[in-house]
Design a protein around this motif. Structure first.
Motif, mmCIF file in Angstrom:
data_model
loop_
_atom_site.group_PDB
_atom_site.id
_atom_site.type_symbol
_atom_site.label_atom_id
_atom_site.label_comp_id
_atom_site.label_asym_id
_atom_site.label_seq_id
_atom_site.Cartn_x
_atom_site.Cartn_y
_atom_site.Cartn_z
ATOM 1 N N VAL A 15 0.840 -1.207 0.000
ATOM 2 C CA VAL A 15 0.000 0.000 0.000
ATOM 3 C C VAL A 15 0.875 1.258 0.000
ATOM 4 O O VAL A 15 0.598 2.226 -0.719
ATOM 5 C CB VAL A 15 -0.959 -0.014 1.212
ATOM 6 C CG1 VAL A 15 -1.664 1.318 1.363
ATOM 7 C CG2 VAL A 15 -1.991 -1.112 1.050
ATOM 8 N N VAL A 19 0.973 4.326 -2.475
ATOM 9 C CA VAL A 19 0.838 5.734 -2.068
ATOM 10 C C VAL A 19 1.885 6.590 -2.793
ATOM 11 O O VAL A 19 1.568 7.656 -3.333
ATOM 12 C CB VAL A 19 1.005 5.859 -0.533
ATOM 13 C CG1 VAL A 19 1.203 7.304 -0.118
ATOM 14 C CG2 VAL A 19 -0.215 5.286 0.174
ATOM 15 N N ILE A 22 0.857 6.931 -6.446
ATOM 16 C CA ILE A 22 -0.239 7.889 -6.657
ATOM 17 C C ILE A 22 0.284 9.322 -6.541
ATOM 18 O O ILE A 22 -0.034 10.188 -7.362
ATOM 19 C CB ILE A 22 -1.388 7.641 -5.650
ATOM 20 C CG1 ILE A 22 -2.115 6.351 -6.017
ATOM 21 C CG2 ILE A 22 -2.381 8.803 -5.666
ATOM 22 C CD1 ILE A 22 -3.255 5.998 -5.101
ATOM 23 N N PHE A 304 -1.606 7.047 8.886
ATOM 24 C CA PHE A 304 -2.899 6.373 8.739
ATOM 25 C C PHE A 304 -2.702 4.862 8.522
ATOM 26 O O PHE A 304 -3.363 4.030 9.161
ATOM 27 C CB PHE A 304 -3.636 7.017 7.563
ATOM 28 C CG PHE A 304 -4.988 6.440 7.278
ATOM 29 C CD1 PHE A 304 -5.915 6.242 8.292
ATOM 30 C CD2 PHE A 304 -5.368 6.112 5.984
ATOM 31 C CE1 PHE A 304 -7.172 5.735 8.028
ATOM 32 C CE2 PHE A 304 -6.623 5.599 5.706
ATOM 33 C CZ PHE A 304 -7.514 5.405 6.732
ATOM 34 N N ILE A 305 -1.762 4.511 7.641
ATOM 35 C CA ILE A 305 -1.504 3.095 7.343
ATOM 36 C C ILE A 305 -0.981 2.373 8.594
ATOM 37 O O ILE A 305 -1.440 1.284 8.945
ATOM 38 C CB ILE A 305 -0.496 2.959 6.181
ATOM 39 C CG1 ILE A 305 -1.150 3.451 4.890
ATOM 40 C CG2 ILE A 305 -0.021 1.520 6.019
ATOM 41 C CD1 ILE A 305 -0.180 3.675 3.760
ATOM 42 N N ASP B 148 -7.648 -0.935 -2.375
ATOM 43 C CA ASP B 148 -7.038 -0.895 -1.035
ATOM 44 C C ASP B 148 -6.066 0.276 -0.931
ATOM 45 O O ASP B 148 -6.013 0.969 0.086
ATOM 46 C CB ASP B 148 -6.266 -2.195 -0.748
ATOM 47 C CG ASP B 148 -7.218 -3.348 -0.481
ATOM 48 O OD1 ASP B 148 -8.405 -3.072 -0.263
ATOM 49 O OD2 ASP B 148 -6.766 -4.511 -0.518
ATOM 50 N N GLN B 150 -6.054 3.014 -2.664
ATOM 51 C CA GLN B 150 -6.775 4.295 -2.623
ATOM 52 C C GLN B 150 -7.363 4.553 -1.237
ATOM 53 O O GLN B 150 -7.331 5.660 -0.721
ATOM 54 C CB GLN B 150 -7.875 4.292 -3.663
ATOM 55 C CG GLN B 150 -8.543 5.649 -3.725
ATOM 56 C CD GLN B 150 -9.640 5.698 -4.740
ATOM 57 O OE1 GLN B 150 -9.476 5.225 -5.859
ATOM 58 N NE2 GLN B 150 -10.762 6.258 -4.360
ATOM 59 N N LEU B 151 -7.888 3.471 -0.631
ATOM 60 C CA LEU B 151 -8.501 3.640 0.690
ATOM 61 C C LEU B 151 -7.461 3.917 1.766
ATOM 62 O O LEU B 151 -7.796 4.314 2.881
ATOM 63 C CB LEU B 151 -9.325 2.407 1.053
ATOM 64 C CG LEU B 151 -10.612 2.241 0.249
ATOM 65 C CD1 LEU B 151 -11.289 0.931 0.601
ATOM 66 C CD2 LEU B 151 -11.571 3.397 0.507
ATOM 67 N N ALA B 152 -6.188 3.697 1.443
ATOM 68 C CA ALA B 152 -5.135 3.954 2.428
ATOM 69 C C ALA B 152 -4.930 5.456 2.632
ATOM 70 O O ALA B 152 -4.289 5.869 3.583
ATOM 71 C CB ALA B 152 -3.840 3.318 1.983
#
Lengths: 324, 318
Positions: A15, A19, A22, A304-305, B148, B150-152
Motif C-alpha cells: 500500500v 501511495v 499515486i 494512517f496506514i 485498497d 486508494q482507501l489507504a
C-alpha cells in the motif's frame, strides 16, 4: 501471530508503494512538474536549471525510483515559501495536529459509546429518537461550518473559549520537558475543545449510530436471552455479555475514523488558525508550495496506514475468531 | 467433469427472465410505497425538490446578478434595502454582492458536483465490480488491491494532492471526487456479482449463448441496482460535503462561480466584525441539502430491506 504480522506488514508495504505511485502520478498530471517547484516569475534558464537539478529531464521510471528513494529519506525537496526542507516544516507542525486528532478521536469515541448504547436500550423511546436526530444532524453538518458557528457563538458572543491558536503539549513532551508539557495540558485542552468538537462530531454521530445498531443486533442474540433467563441483572447483561461483542465493529472503525479525522483536521485547523499540518497545507495550497503539500499528505497517509495496522492487531487480539 | 443439466429452451429462459423483471418491478413499487410512509424520507424528498427547483430556476429567482459588485452596498445586514427598491434579504458580502443570489446560484454547483461525481464514480465502480466479481482471478486481485491503496489515503488528502496540481475547475473537481468514490461501488457490486453469477437465471442466459456483455449489463446489473441507489444517495451527501470543504480551501471551482463552500471561506475574514449572515446562510444551505440526501438514503435503505420494511409497515409510519 508472526505469520499474521508478516502478512499485514507486507500488505502495508504494498500500500505504501501504491501511495508513492499515486503521489508521483499526481505530480505528473499537470504537465512538466518543474513548474511546481520554481517560483512563478522564474526565468527560462532558472526553469531549465531546476529541471536538471530536480531530475525531471530523466525517463519517468528513473524519476519514480529516485522519487521513492528520496521519499524514503523524507526528502520532498525544499519548501518554496519557508526555504528549508519541506519535511522539516511539516514535522514542526505535526505534534499540534496529532494532539488535535487524538483529542477529537477520544471525544468522539468516548461520547458515542454511551450514547449508542443508551439509544439501543431505549429503542423507540424519545431518548432514542433524540440521540438519532442528533446523530443525523452530526452527519450532515460540515465540520468547518460547525467551527465557524462555534467561533461566533461560544467564542465571540459568550466568550467562553478562545477562537484561535493552541498551547503545545506534545511538543515539550517530545523534547523531554515533562513539567512544561503537563503544566500546559489543561490550557492545551481548553484551546482544543472547540476545534476537537468540530472535527469529531461527524465521527461521534456515525459511531453512535453504528454502536446502536450493533448493540440492537447483539441484544437479540440467543446468548443474551440465555443470560437474561438465568436471572443476571440487566446491567451485567449489557456490560459483560452484549458490549463485549458490540465493540468489534467499533474497533474496526477506529482506524478508518482516524484517517477521516485527519482529513477533517486539515480543514478545521484553517478555521481556528490552529498551527498544525492543516493550516500549513492550506497556506501551502495558496502559495502553490507543492513540496510541503506532498510531504504533508504522504506523512499523514503513512501515519494512517501504521495506525490501521495497529488497529488490525488489536482487533485480532479482541476477536478470537480472527486467526493470528 | 460434473454432469451438466440439459440446456434450457429459449422459451424457458424468457419466462424466467420475464418473471425476474416483473418481480423486480413489484419489489421496487412496494419499496417506493413503503418509503412514502417514512416521515423522514418524505422530508428529505421535499427539501431535495426545493433545492433542485432552486438550482434549475436560480437565475430567474435571484434578485441580483450573483457576481455584481457594489462597493457602496458592502456588508449590508439581512433585510436592509439597497439602491432602488431592491432589498438584500440575506444581506450582502464584503464586495457588496447579494448573499441570497449567490446562495441560489451555489445550489447549482453543489448539486451538479454531487450528482456528476457519483455518476462518474458509480459508473467506473460498477463496471469494475461487475468485471471483478464475474471473472475473478488476477483481474479481481489487481482491481481490489488498487482499491485498497486508494482507501489507504484519507480521501480529502488525495483530492487535495490532485487538485493542487490540476488546479481548480468544475471538471477537475467532479473527476477527482468521482474517481475517489469508485471503490465503494466496486466492492458492493463485486460482492453481489459473486453471488448472482451462480443463480439459475444467469446460468440460463449463459447456456442460451448470451454475450458476456449482455450477461453483465442486462442480466446481473438490473438485480443490483437497489443497493447501489442506497449507497449513491448517501454518497451524494458525502461528495457535497467534500466539495464544500475543497471550495473552502480554495480548490473548488474558479472564484467567479459562487459556491457555498467559497462563500463560507470568504466569511472567515468577517467573523470578528460579527458579519454572521455571511457564514450562517451558506452553511445552513449545505446542512439542509446534505441532510436531505441522508434522509433519502435512510428511507431507501429501510424500504429496500425487507426486514426493516416489515417493521415500518407494522408501525404505519416511521
Amino acid at each position: 501471530m508472526w505469520t499474521f504480522l508478516a502478512r499485514r506488514l507486507l500488505q502495508s508495504i504494498i500500500v505504501l508503494i501504491g501511495v508513492t505511485l499515486i503521489s508521483f502520478i499526481s505530480l505528473q498530471m499537470g504537465g512538466d512538474p518543474t513548474f511546481l517547484f520554481v517560483s512563478e516569475n522564474a526565468s527560462v534558464e532558472e526553469i531549465a536549471r531546476a529541471r536538471e537539478a530536480l531530475g525531471f529531464d530523466r525517463p519517468l521510471h528513473v524519476q519514480y525510483l529516485s522519487y521513492v528513494w528520496n521519499a524514503l529519506q523524507g526528502d520532498f525537496g525544499n519548501s518554496l515559501s519557508y526555504r528549508q526542507p519541506a519535511m522539516d516544516v511539516v514535522l514542526q507542525a505535526m505534534p499540534a495536529t496529532i494532539e488535535l486528532t487524538f483529542f477529537s478521536l477520544l471525544l468522539a469515541i468516548g461520547l458515542s459509546i454511551p450514547l449508542g448504547i443508551y439509544a439501543a436500550l431505549k429503542r423507540g423511546k424519545p431518548a432514542d429518537g433524540g440521540i438519532m436526530t442528533f446523530a443525523m444532524l452530526g452527519q450532515s453538518i460540515p465540520n468547518f461550518w460547525m467551527g465557524i458557528m462555534m467561533i461566533l457563538f461560544f467564542g465571540l458572543y459568550l466568550r467562553w473559549f478562545p477562537i484561535s491558536g493552541n498551547v503545545p503539549f506534545l511538543e515539550p513532551l517530545f523534547e523531554g520537558d515533562f513539567s512544561t508539557a503537563f503544566s500546559n495540558l489543561p490550557r492545551s485542552l481548553y484551546y482544543m475543545i472547540m476545534p476537537a468538537i468540530a472535527v469529531g462530531t461527524y465521527t461521534l454521530a456515525r459511531n453512535a449510530r453504528l454502536i446502536r445498531s450493533s448493540m440492537l443486533e447483539v441484544l437479540q442474540q440467543d446468548y443474551v436471552r440465555t443470560a437474561r433467563s438465568k436471572g443476571i441483572s440487566e446491567r451485567r447483561v449489557v456490560i459483560h455479555h452484549a458490549m463485549r461483542n458490540a465493540w468489534l465493529p467499533v474497533v474496526t472503525m477506529i482506524g478508518l475514523e482516524f484517517g477521516f479525522l485527519l482529513g477533517g483536521v486539515v480543514v478545521v485547523e484553517t478555521v481556528f488558525s490552529y498551527p498544525g499540518i492543516g493550516r500549513l497545507v492550506f497556506n501551502a495550497i495558496n502559495q502553490r508550495d507543492i513540496p510541503v503539500v506532498q510531504a504533508s499528505v504522504i506523512l499523514l497517509a503513512v501515519i494512517f496506514i501504521l495506525l490501521n495496522l495497529i488497529v488490525d492487531l488489536i482487533y485480532a487480539r479482541l476477536d478470537p475468531r480472527v486467526k493470528l | 467433469m460434473a454432469a451438466t443439466s440439459p440446456a434450457p429452451s429459449s422459451a424457458d429462459t424468457q419466462a424466467v427472465s420475464g418473471m425476474a423483471t416483473s418481480y423486480r418491478r413489484k419489489e421496487l413499487r412496494r419499496a417506493f410505497q413503503s418509503m412514502l410512509t417514512s416521515r423522514w424520507a418524505l422530508v428529505g424528498m421535499l427539501i431535495l425538490l426545493v433545492v433542485t427547483f432552486v438550482a434549475i430556476f436560480g437565475p430567474w429567482l435571484a434578485p441580483f446578478d450573483p457576481n455584481r459588485q457594489n462597493i457602496m452596498m458592502r456588508l449590508l445586514e439581512p433585510g436592509e434595502a439597497g439602491a432602488g427598491s431592491l432589498t438584500y434579504w440575506l444581506g450582502s458580502d464584503q464586495l457588496g454582492r447579494d448573499v441570497l443570489s449567490r446562495l441560489l446560484y451555489g445550489a447549482r454547483v453543489s448539486l451538479l458536483v454531487g450528482v456528476a461525481a457519483i455518476a462518474v464514480g458509480g459508473t467506473l465502480g460498477t463496471i469494475a465490480g461487475l468485471v471483478s466479481g464475474y471473472f475473478g482471478g488476477w483481474i479481481d486481485d489487481v482491481l481490489m488491491r488498487l482499491g485498497d491503496i486508494q482507501l489507504a489515503f484519507p480521501f480529502i488528502l488525495l483530492a487535495i494532492m490532485f487538485l493542487v496540481v490540476l488546479g481548480p475547475g468544475l471538471v477537475n473537481i467532479i473527476l477527482v471526487l468521482g474517481i475517489g468514490q469508485w471503490i465503494t461501488y466496486a466492492r458492493i457490486v463485486r460482492a453481489q456479482t459473486l453471488s448472482l453469477r451462480e443463480k439459475e437465471y444467469v446460468e440460463a442466459a449463459r447456456a442460451m449463448g448470451d454475450s458476456t456483455f449482455s450477461i453483465l449489463f442486462r442480466t446481473i446489473l438490473p438485480n443490483i441496482i437497489a443497493p447501489l441507489t442506497v449507497i449513491a444517495s448517501f454518497n451524494v451527501a458525502g461528495v457535497i460535503l467534500s466539495e464544500a470543504a475543497l471550495s473552502f480551501l480554495g480548490l473548488g471551482v474558479p472564484p467567479d462561480v459562487p459556491t457555498w463552500g467559497s462563500m463560507l471561506s470568504e466569511s472567515r475574514d468577517h467573523l470578528l466584525s460579527n458579519k454572521w449572515w455571511m457564514a450562517v446562510f451558506p452553511g445552513l444551505a449545505i446542512l439542509l441539502t446534505v441532510m436531505s440526501f441522508n434522509f433519502l438514503g435512510d428511507g431507501l435503505r429501510d424500504a429496500l430491506d425487507p426486514q426493516q420494511r416489515s417493521v415500518i409497515e407494522s408501525r404505519g409510519t416511521k
